[in-house]
Design a protein around this motif. Structure first.
Motif: not given
Ligand code: SAM
Length: 223
Positions: A84, A87, A89, A113, A157, A188, A216
């Motif tokens: 999203t 978030i 981001d 996530a 995160y 995930l 994670f």
């Molecule tokens: N905008 C994204 C959201 O809506 O979740 C989050 C972006 S943030 C830059 C990236 C972080 O989200 C990663 O370092 C991790 O901690 C978490 N993340 C994103 N994808 C993930 C997944 N498939 N499984 C676990 N953690 C995830």
């Protein structure tokens, strides 16, 4: 109009019908990394669109330019690399400015996530605090220490580079609450999805043994 469009956090199948429709019909996409969003369009068989990286909107005049175009009636979609927009981001500045300017905004919700991590955790999630990424230096220890008194489930995160250190820090800070549950959700919706349920007492061992690969989410039960 500005459409805020969530995209998958790993599994392409999690794209929503509305997200596809919106990405097809918009005039341009404001995204994070143009290569990542370009690749998503390709995988979805959506024709190429003008893509602009949101980072170029950090300077005032580029943001103003986007607002002018939105006011003229252009339809922009806002995406991030995964999940999203806004978030942990980029995206906040554009949405905030568009709202202040009275531009029509719609939201096309989808994966995030931390929500996936919470729902997979098996911990009570009727009340939770989302902390994004923990601060790296200033305020980090104070925040971690404050977890001892937190009455809501905590979710945040962590990156592969810091996962072991963070789990060790949690083990130490919360050692007076050894039975407190902790869930670490890795990758995930992807091929190597893994959800590890442990307690504060087990964190040190988990920190050493956990696969240091991927992304994670950490969930800590309320005190
Ligand atoms: N905008 C994204 C959201 O809506 O979740 C989050 C972006 S943030 C830059 C990236 C972080 O989200 C990663 O370092 C991790 O901690 C978490 N993340 C994103 N994808 C993930 C997944 N498939 N499984 C676990 N953690 C995830």
């Amino acid at each position: 109009m500005l459409s805020i469009v969530s995209t998958p956090i790993g599994n392409l199948g999690d794209i929503t019908l509305r997200a596809i429709e919106t990405l097809k019909k918009c005039d341009a996409i404001v995204c994070e990394d143009t290569r990542v969003t370009g690749n998503l369009l390709k995988q979805l068989n959506i024709e190429k669109k003008p893509l602009t990286s949101i980072t170029s909107y950090s300077s005032g005049h580029r943001l103003a330019d986007a607002i002018t175009r939105l006011k003229r009636g252009e339809h922009f979609a806002l995406t991030s690399d995964a999940g999203t927009p806004g978030i942990s981001d980029p995206g906040y500045a554009l949405v905030s400015r568009a709202r202040a300017e009275g531009i029509e905004i719609e939201v096309v919700p989808g994966p995030a996530a931390f929500l996936a991590g919470l729902s997979a955790s098996g911990l009570p999630i009727h009340r939770f605090v989302y902390l994004g990424f923990l601060p790296l230096k200033k305020g980090r220890q104070t925040l971690i220490q404050s977890f001892k008194d937190e009455e809501c489930t905590i979710v945040f995160y962590e990156s592969v580079h810091r996962i072991e250190k963070t789990l060790q820090e949690l083990a130490e800070a919360l050692q007076s609450q050894p039975d407190r549950p902790v869930v670490i959700a890795r990758e995930l919706t992807k091929m190597h999805e893994e959800v590890i349920s442990t307690t504060v007492a087990g964190l040190s061992v988990t920190a050493e043994s956990i696969m240091k690969k991927g992304e994670f989410v950490i969930v800590i039960g309320a005190r």
